[in-house]
Design a protein around this motif. Sequence first.
Motif, PDB file in Angstrom:
ATOM      1  N   PRO A  20      30.563  38.011   3.792  1.00 22.21           N
ATOM      2  CA  PRO A  20      29.461  38.881   4.232  1.00 22.21           C
ATOM      3  C   PRO A  20      28.882  39.719   3.114  1.00 22.21           C
ATOM      4  CG  PRO A  20      31.568  39.841   4.859  1.00 22.21           C
ATOM      5  CD  PRO A  20      31.879  38.490   4.259  1.00 22.21           C
ATOM      6  N   VAL A  21      27.562  39.816   3.056  1.00 26.31           N
ATOM      7  CA  VAL A  21      26.878  40.675   2.083  1.00 26.31           C
ATOM      8  C   VAL A  21      25.895  41.572   2.838  1.00 26.31           C
ATOM      9  CG1 VAL A  21      27.101  38.951   0.256  1.00 26.31           C
ATOM     10  CG2 VAL A  21      25.020  39.024   1.618  1.00 26.31           C
ATOM     11  N   MET A  22      25.520  42.657   2.219  1.00 30.47           N
ATOM     12  CA  MET A  22      24.569  43.580   2.832  1.00 30.47           C
ATOM     13  C   MET A  22      23.234  42.883   3.080  1.00 30.47           C
ATOM     14  SD  MET A  22      26.306  46.443   3.126  1.00 30.47           S
ATOM     15  CE  MET A  22      25.189  47.852   3.209  1.00 30.47           C
ATOM     16  N   SER A  23      22.561  43.275   4.131  1.00 29.25           N
ATOM     17  CA  SER A  23      21.338  42.589   4.561  1.00 29.25           C
ATOM     18  C   SER A  23      20.240  42.604   3.505  1.00 29.25           C
ATOM     19  CB  SER A  23      20.814  43.212   5.859  1.00 29.25           C
ATOM     20  OG  SER A  23      20.495  44.590   5.662  1.00 29.25           O
ATOM     21  N   ARG A  24      20.223  43.611   2.633  1.00 31.97           N
ATOM     22  CA  ARG A  24      19.125  43.713   1.665  1.00 31.97           C
ATOM     23  C   ARG A  24      19.132  42.557   0.658  1.00 31.97           C
ATOM     24  NH1 ARG A  24      22.443  48.179   0.454  1.00 31.97           N
ATOM     25  NH2 ARG A  24      23.493  48.113  -1.586  1.00 31.97           N
ATOM     26  N   PHE A  25      20.292  41.889   0.493  1.00 37.14           N
ATOM     27  CA  PHE A  25      20.350  40.768  -0.444  1.00 37.14           C
ATOM     28  C   PHE A  25      19.624  39.533   0.109  1.00 37.14           C
ATOM     29  CE2 PHE A  25      23.856  43.347  -1.988  1.00 37.14           C
ATOM     30  CZ  PHE A  25      23.697  43.241  -3.364  1.00 37.14           C
ATOM     31  N   SER A  26      19.563  39.408   1.411  1.00 41.01           N
ATOM     32  CA  SER A  26      18.930  38.235   2.018  1.00 41.01           C
ATOM     33  C   SER A  26      17.482  38.483   2.437  1.00 41.01           C
ATOM     34  CB  SER A  26      19.735  37.771   3.246  1.00 41.01           C
ATOM     35  OG  SER A  26      19.833  38.799   4.212  1.00 41.01           O
ATOM     36  N   GLU A  27      17.013  39.698   2.278  1.00 40.87           N
ATOM     37  CA  GLU A  27      15.628  40.004   2.636  1.00 40.87           C
ATOM     38  C   GLU A  27      14.665  39.356   1.645  1.00 40.87           C
ATOM     39  OE1 GLU A  27      15.576  44.219   2.632  1.00 40.87           O
ATOM     40  OE2 GLU A  27      16.605  44.438   4.562  1.00 40.87           O
ATOM     41  N   SER A  28      13.634  38.727   2.173  1.00 36.09           N
ATOM     42  CA  SER A  28      12.640  38.061   1.325  1.00 36.09           C
ATOM     43  C   SER A  28      11.639  39.099   0.805  1.00 36.09           C
ATOM     44  CB  SER A  28      11.913  36.974   2.127  1.00 36.09           C
ATOM     45  OG  SER A  28      10.950  36.334   1.330  1.00 36.09           O
ATOM     46  N   GLU A  29      11.529  39.179  -0.530  1.00 32.12           N
ATOM     47  CA  GLU A  29      10.627  40.158  -1.150  1.00 32.12           C
ATOM     48  C   GLU A  29       9.890  39.515  -2.320  1.00 32.12           C
ATOM     49  OE1 GLU A  29      12.303  44.339  -1.448  1.00 32.12           O
ATOM     50  OE2 GLU A  29      14.140  43.205  -1.134  1.00 32.12           O
ATOM     51  N   ASN A  30       8.702  40.013  -2.593  1.00 34.54           N
ATOM     52  CA  ASN A  30       7.902  39.525  -3.708  1.00 34.54           C
ATOM     53  C   ASN A  30       8.471  40.068  -5.017  1.00 34.54           C
ATOM     54  OD1 ASN A  30       5.468  40.132  -5.703  1.00 34.54           O
ATOM     55  ND2 ASN A  30       4.869  38.378  -4.449  1.00 34.54           N
ATOM     56  N   GLN A  31       8.724  39.166  -5.974  1.00 31.44           N
ATOM     57  CA  GLN A  31       9.355  39.578  -7.227  1.00 31.44           C
ATOM     58  C   GLN A  31       8.500  40.565  -8.015  1.00 31.44           C
ATOM     59  OE1 GLN A  31      10.024  36.971 -10.828  1.00 31.44           O
ATOM     60  NE2 GLN A  31      12.172  37.153 -10.184  1.00 31.44           N
ATOM     61  N   ASP A  32       7.197  40.350  -8.034  1.00 28.09           N
ATOM     62  CA  ASP A  32       6.326  41.262  -8.780  1.00 28.09           C
ATOM     63  C   ASP A  32       6.379  42.666  -8.197  1.00 28.09           C
ATOM     64  OD1 ASP A  32       5.545  39.310 -10.540  1.00 28.09           O
ATOM     65  OD2 ASP A  32       3.672  38.824  -9.510  1.00 28.09           O
ATOM     66  N   GLU A  33       6.420  42.757  -6.869  1.00 31.43           N
ATOM     67  CA  GLU A  33       6.478  44.075  -6.216  1.00 31.43           C
ATOM     68  C   GLU A  33       7.805  44.769  -6.511  1.00 31.43           C
ATOM     69  OE1 GLU A  33       5.729  43.463  -2.095  1.00 31.43           O
ATOM     70  OE2 GLU A  33       3.602  42.950  -2.376  1.00 31.43           O
ATOM     71  N   ILE A  34       8.899  43.984  -6.516  1.00 36.67           N
ATOM     72  CA  ILE A  34      10.209  44.559  -6.835  1.00 36.67           C
ATOM     73  C   ILE A  34      10.234  45.065  -8.271  1.00 36.67           C
ATOM     74  CG2 ILE A  34      12.663  44.047  -7.124  1.00 36.67           C
ATOM     75  CD1 ILE A  34      12.404  41.982  -4.914  1.00 36.67           C
ATOM     76  N   ARG A  35       9.677  44.273  -9.194  1.00 37.40           N
ATOM     77  CA  ARG A  35       9.657  44.692 -10.596  1.00 37.40           C
ATOM     78  C   ARG A  35       8.830  45.961 -10.788  1.00 37.40           C
ATOM     79  NH1 ARG A  35       9.335  39.362 -14.551  1.00 37.40           N
ATOM     80  NH2 ARG A  35      11.408  38.541 -14.050  1.00 37.40           N
ATOM     81  N   GLU A  36       7.729  46.044 -10.087  1.00 34.16           N
ATOM     82  CA  GLU A  36       6.897  47.245 -10.182  1.00 34.16           C
ATOM     83  C   GLU A  36       7.678  48.462  -9.707  1.00 34.16           C
ATOM     84  OE1 GLU A  36       2.548  48.966  -8.646  1.00 34.16           O
ATOM     85  OE2 GLU A  36       3.237  46.979  -8.018  1.00 34.16           O
ATOM     86  N   LYS A  37       8.439  48.287  -8.623  1.00 39.37           N
ATOM     87  CA  LYS A  37       9.238  49.380  -8.079  1.00 39.37           C
ATOM     88  C   LYS A  37      10.333  49.821  -9.055  1.00 39.37           C
ATOM     89  CE  LYS A  37      11.452  48.301  -4.374  1.00 39.37           C
ATOM     90  NZ  LYS A  37      11.836  48.019  -2.979  1.00 39.37           N
ATOM     91  N   LEU A  38      10.872  48.851  -9.816  1.00 37.64           N
ATOM     92  CA  LEU A  38      11.930  49.149 -10.778  1.00 37.64           C
ATOM     93  C   LEU A  38      11.394  49.544 -12.150  1.00 37.64           C
ATOM     94  CD1 LEU A  38      14.384  46.194  -9.992  1.00 37.64           C
ATOM     95  CD2 LEU A  38      14.666  48.593  -9.334  1.00 37.64           C
ATOM     96  N   GLY A  39      10.065  49.512 -12.313  1.00 36.89           N
ATOM     97  CA  GLY A  39       9.465  49.860 -13.592  1.00 36.89           C
ATOM     98  C   GLY A  39       9.601  48.757 -14.630  1.00 36.89           C
ATOM     99  N   LEU A  40       9.659  47.502 -14.157  1.00 39.92           N
ATOM    100  CA  LEU A  40       9.786  46.355 -15.060  1.00 39.92           C
ATOM    101  C   LEU A  40       8.457  45.637 -15.206  1.00 39.92           C
ATOM    102  CD1 LEU A  40      13.173  44.906 -13.709  1.00 39.92           C
ATOM    103  CD2 LEU A  40      12.819  46.490 -15.619  1.00 39.92           C
ATOM    104  N   ASP A  41       8.302  44.921 -16.289  1.00 38.11           N
ATOM    105  CA  ASP A  41       7.065  44.203 -16.600  1.00 38.11           C
ATOM    106  C   ASP A  41       7.038  42.868 -15.866  1.00 38.11           C
ATOM    107  OD1 ASP A  41       4.919  42.877 -17.793  1.00 38.11           O
ATOM    108  OD2 ASP A  41       5.261  43.843 -19.726  1.00 38.11           O
ATOM    109  N   SER A  42       5.980  42.603 -15.127  1.00 36.70           N
ATOM    110  CA  SER A  42       5.877  41.358 -14.364  1.00 36.70           C
ATOM    111  C   SER A  42       5.718  40.129 -15.254  1.00 36.70           C
ATOM    112  CB  SER A  42       4.701  41.438 -13.377  1.00 36.70           C
ATOM    113  OG  SER A  42       3.478  41.618 -14.086  1.00 36.70           O
ATOM    114  N   ASP A  43       5.311  40.330 -16.505  1.00 38.66           N
ATOM    115  CA  ASP A  43       5.080  39.205 -17.412  1.00 38.66           C
ATOM    116  C   ASP A  43       6.311  38.813 -18.220  1.00 38.66           C
ATOM    117  OD1 ASP A  43       2.403  38.991 -16.669  1.00 38.66           O
ATOM    118  OD2 ASP A  43       1.800  40.526 -18.118  1.00 38.66           O
TER     119      ASP A  43
END
Length: 373
Positions: free
Chosen positions: A178-201
């Motif tokens: 079993p893993v926490m539900s947030r690991f299986s949630e489908s999310e856009n990588q660019d949006e996640i990177r923006e949230k973490l302050g990472l460069d999408s390129d």
Amino acid sequence: MEALILSCGTGGGHNSAGKAVMEELKRRNHNAVMLNPYNLRSKKLAGKINNAYIYLAQKAPRFFGAVYGAGQLYRKLPFRSPVYFINHCMVSTLGEYLEQNHFDIIIMTHLFPAEIITNMKSDGFSVPKTMFIGTDYTCIPFTEETDCDVYVTPSPELADDYTNKGIAKEKLCPLGIPVMSRFSESENQDEIREKLGLDSDKKYILVSGGSMGGGQIKKAVKTLSSVIYDYENTELIVICGNNKKLYDKLKSAGYPKVNVLGYCENMAEYMKAASLFVTKPGGLSSTEAAVSNVPILHTAAIPGCETRNAEFFSKNGMSRLCRASKRELSEALKIIDDEKACLAMAENQHKKINSNAAADICDLAEKLIKCKN
């Protein structure tokens, strides 16, 4: 349902698995309590047990492997292990707690609580339904001497491993880790990177040694930093976990194109933001990565169950396995530019790893309670 989840802090995986089950139980409006049973006796005792394991894994992985190997040999003997008898000292303490608190089921994500419960049954204590959850892709030493109603295993492919050690086939439930539900949630990588302050390129290689920062991560980071120096738009993100000494050493080293972080609550986001995950093959962290569908490069296994984890993942095409030498890492890192290989790995992860394990485990718990009533 009233559920008691017992775990220990010998590595973060056992607690993470327990928290994943508790999250799902509470989502279903059940009551769940999670604790380290040794805390009932003494927080100092619990801390000593946890710290002894972490020290061996971090500072003396070869000795740790030797201890694991001794356990493998000892389990062939026709009598119970010292681990079983040592845990007998917890019988009265946990028995008193169960007398004062009602539970319908006890769910264990660590061997030690299962040993305590088995001692209690042997001594005639009345205990509720019991479930053991394996958090490594092997039947770890002494699991077979425990007495639980069901054993949740990571994969149906491990059935023979468990039955050959003496666990009844009808008790095995191959539902996954079993893993926490947030690991299986489908999310856009660019949006996640923006949230973490990472460069999408850019391409990011995430490096982690689990919650304790083990697995020769310092050596791996040094080698990786030199390997990726000529990789265009590629950086390392290193998660040191609770290992402050590792964090301080890597920060002071000043490796180029390396971002060093300590303990992170948002590991799921960093996995989904990564182009590649380089890690020691812990059972829980490897499962989290597979559920997140990130390509995995396993390196620097702590001898023992982590070796089995790496073998299981690489055999099933869910990861690549290599040592931390510059030559092997250089060759293995080529996957970061191989879209076809990355897609194939993600497909294998999706086929072999149950991302709904926590929900399926809670379904099983509910079924066990209904059968009891």
